[in-house]
Design an enzyme around this catalytic site. Structure first.
Site, PDB file in Angstrom:
ATOM      1  CG  ASP A   1     -22.976  -9.320 -39.671  1.00 43.36           C
ATOM      2  OD1 ASP A   1     -22.744 -10.130 -38.757  1.00 43.36           O
ATOM      3  OD2 ASP A   1     -23.407  -9.660 -40.797  1.00 43.36           O
TER       4      ASP A   1
ATOM      5  CE  LYS B   1     -39.769  -3.200 -24.970  1.00 44.09           C
ATOM      6  NZ  LYS B   1     -39.946  -4.241 -24.022  1.00 44.09           N
TER       7      LYS B   1
ATOM      8  CE  LYS C   1     -44.076   0.467 -24.288  1.00 49.40           C
ATOM      9  NZ  LYS C   1     -44.063  -0.975 -24.591  1.00 49.40           N
TER      10      LYS C   1
ATOM     11  CG  HIS D   1     -46.433  -3.316 -26.148  1.00 46.30           C
ATOM     12  ND1 HIS D   1     -45.113  -3.602 -26.461  1.00 46.30           N
ATOM     13  CD2 HIS D   1     -46.500  -3.356 -24.797  1.00 46.30           C
ATOM     14  CE1 HIS D   1     -44.424  -3.811 -25.356  1.00 46.30           C
ATOM     15  NE2 HIS D   1     -45.226  -3.662 -24.332  1.00 46.30           N
TER      16      HIS D   1
ATOM     17  CG  ASP E   1     -44.173  21.364 -34.230  1.00 42.80           C
ATOM     18  OD1 ASP E   1     -45.383  21.315 -33.940  1.00 42.80           O
ATOM     19  OD2 ASP E   1     -43.392  22.205 -33.747  1.00 42.80           O
TER      20      ASP E   1
ATOM     21  CG  HIS F   1     -38.740  -2.831 -20.312  1.00 34.40           C
ATOM     22  ND1 HIS F   1     -39.309  -1.867 -21.122  1.00 34.40           N
ATOM     23  CD2 HIS F   1     -39.693  -3.772 -20.155  1.00 34.40           C
ATOM     24  CE1 HIS F   1     -40.555  -2.201 -21.404  1.00 34.40           C
ATOM     25  NE2 HIS F   1     -40.811  -3.357 -20.845  1.00 34.40           N
TER      26      HIS F   1
END
Length: 401
Positions: free
Chosen positions: A326, A321, A142, A140, A147, A319
């Site tokens: 703090d 995440k 991404k 999952h 380089d 979508h």
């Protein structure tokens, strides 16, 4: 007396120091001399990624859950073909299940064409009999590495709906991050380990880990790359999330699209609320996956009753995440706060110990409140009994969501 002293010393530590020490105990490197840039929309992510791809001199590595067969993906493949013709090594991994679940998957004919243009592209865990064995442990991630000097990670696959949105849920809000500096080495490690396992090759060497010799005063961030690989590092990401929440002393802000967290994270959030930490959670009013919103609403309602502030985002599908603790550190990555991500899949998050980046994410959170509805006891009562029952029922199956 000794126990009391230890307790006081622990309480005196800032939350970022607690988590840094925790990561060190897990032997996860805390890299210094990094610079990150938040990519706050699909448009920003693809403009930035395409620009770096055009500048690539030696290699381009891409590892994504899926590539949607649409305008953005095809434009990227065209650009990668040009880079391959220039002698740049181009390697691509995509998840077989992610491709199968895509409404516009890459087909064999297109894959053959891509390979004919000098690009190496492989499926992660292709479906084979018995097919049920391949339903778990999907890739999952991404991530991208250019380089060995520039790395990307976050929540966005390669698809045009990150720019255009989708008819049923509207705009698609998401987050990616570009990293330069010493942390890129560990993103490269993740890719090459998976690549060599899938392809049976042995791609490695100094050329993939160049010295970063163009650092400026902006390269001052501490970053830890926390990866989840089944059977290798199965608990690190879940434990780091939970430890970060338990370390919080003032505030926790979470944005997550499929919010059905594991037991340890639920308990950590309850404990944080009970000790007076300001806990704010933002989830979407809509989702691209059935039942998930009701399961999320059921859980956030329980946290709301305990004292958390819950925001239902109405400006499309959120979508992203992200989590901010703090005002000191934050995380961005591919991991959803559900059992699928934290117990089964391959995931990668960056934990960024930097006030600037954390504030930037918190400012986005505050702005997104303007497109959100605060969940209140009255609004919960207005939900239909059917949806409440569906939410309760869906929670039974949260380990599989």
């Amino acid at each position: 007396m000794l126990l009391a002293t230890v307790s006081l010393n622990t309480c005196a530590q800032r939350s970022d120091s607690v988590v840094i020490n925790f990561l060190k105990d897990l032997y996860i490197p805390i890299t210094k001399e990094n610079h990150s840039k938040l990519l706050k929309s699909g448009k920003e992510k693809f403009i930035d990624l395409f620009s770096e791809v055009r500048k690539a001199k030696h290699h381009i590595h891409l590892e994504y859950f899926n590539f949607r067969n649409d305008s953005i993906a095809n434009a990227l493949f065209d650009l990668l073909s040009i880079k391959a013709s220039e002698g740049v090594e181009v390697r691509i991994l995509f998840d077989a299940f992610g491709n199968w679940s895509n409404d516009r998957p890459l087909k064999k004919k297109q894959l053959d064409s891509i390979r004919q243009n000098g690009i190496e592209i492989y499926k992660f865990d292709p479906f084979k009999f018995p097919y049920i064995n391949h339903a778990f442990h999907r890739d999952h991630r991404k991530i991208a590495i250019i380089d060995g000097k520039t790395g990307y990670l976050g929540g966005m696959n390669i698809a045009d709906y990150y720019i255009k949105g989708l008819p049923k849920i509207g705009a698609w809000r998401d987050m990616h991050i570009r990293i330069e500096g010493n942390a890129v080495k560990y993103i490269q490690d993740i890719f090459l380990k998976t690549w060599n396992k899938v392809t049976k090759q042995d791609i490695n060497g100094k050329i993939y880990y160049p010295d970063i010799d163009e650092k400026t005063d902006d390269f001052n961030e501490k970053i830890a790359i926390v990866d989840r690989a089944p059977n290798e590092t199965p608990e690190e990401l879940r434990r780091t999330y939970a430890r970060s929440i338990r370390a919080a002393q003032k505030s926790i802000q979470i944005v997550n699209p499929y919010f059905v967290p594991t037991h340890s994270i639920r308990e950590a959030l309850k404990e944080a609320i009970d000790r007076g930490v300001k806990v704010e959670i933002m989830i979407s009013s809509k989702s691209d996956i059935p039942f998930t919103p009701e399961a999320s609403f059921y859980l956030v309602h329980k946290l709301m009753e305990r004292g958390a502030k819950i925001y239902l985002f109405n400006g499309g599908f959120h979508h992203s995440k992200t989590m901010m603790i703090d005002s000191l550190f934050c995380t961005v990555g591919s991991a959803n706060l559900n059992s699928r991500s934290l117990r089964y899949d391959y995931e990668t998050n960056a934990f960024i110990f930097d006030k600037r980046t954390t504030k930037e994410l918190s400012d986005i959170f505050e702005a997104d409140k303007n497109s959100s509805t605060l969940l209140t006891p009255q609004r919960w009562k207005q939900r239909s009994k059917w949806k409440k029952v569906v939410g309760w029922f869906a929670n039974i199956f949260t380990p599989f969501i």
